[in-house]
Design an enzyme around this catalytic site. Sequence first.
Site: not given
Ligand code: 5BU
Length: 278
Positions: A62, A64, A95, A97, A99, A242
């Site tokens: 996944k 970003h 994500k 969001a 039109i 993380r």
């Molecule tokens: P983490 O480091 O395991 O806390 O990262 C979680 C990832 O999942 C992070 O990229 C968030 O943008 C993503 N995420 C989330 O944590 N919770 C949600 O409800 C959604 C996305 Br939708």
Amino acid sequence: MAPFLKQTYSQRVANHSNPAAKALLETIERKRSNLCVSVDVTKKADFLRIIEIVGPYVCLVKTHVDIIEDFDFSLVEQLKELSVKHDFQIFEDRKFADIGNTVALQYSSGVYKIASWSHITNAHPVPGPSVITGLSSVGLPLGRGLLLLAEMSTKGSLATGSYTEEAVRMARANRDFVVGFIAQRRMDGLGLAEGSSEANEDFLVLTPGVGLDAKGDSMGQQYRTPREVVLESGCDVIIVGRGIYGKDNGANPEAVREQAERYRAEGWKAYQERIGSD
Ligand code: 5BU
């Protein structure tokens, strides 16, 4: 309980028509991994290094992509090469969001051209069905799949109750493109009358907010264990960020490898227990 909760990932391939959903289920089974690693780092070198290490242990990476400071399109080429080398699918957590017309442009164009490389992406249901119409006009011809954000992992999330139910109705009406949800539990049959034939629909549920060593962070994130997520809540894919690469952007490769292996094993064990084959 929905019957496919006891089905294997490979048995569930037949429940889906969307190519991205089929490919994800096949990858999960082939690699015996329901682990998706969320690579939320801001430098290309860290991004690629973490993926090179975790690649063998994951079904899905996944991204970003908009947080990478030194982004250029060669990164996408390298990500695609790694996805072939290590046999994983790609999920840009965009994500969307807006039109329909705007999300179609955001998905196809701009700097990132997400639809050209991301097998799966996601959208907030907040604009209503038009967000799906816009995204599917781009993604469906490319064989892509969409997840709707039916719930979130954060404290105080507004995606609950009737909002979540409406998300499921929107998905149900667009089964060719919407392959499932980002949610904290199974969504099947939500908002349907008891005993409805539609209640057996097989949506994929991908779940963030997964951690073995912490209960949350200082910004509202909440963690549950792979066992709680997969066995107790019936989700299909655990999303871990993380928990795998720590606070130092995965500076210690052996520690990253160990954590990826650990989460893969925990997620798979919970699944095997769920289907009754442990
Ligand atoms: P983490 O480091 O395991 O806390 O990262 C979680 C990832 O999942 C992070 O990229 C968030 O943008 C993503 N995420 C989330 O944590 N919770 C949600 O409800 C959604 C996305 Br939708």
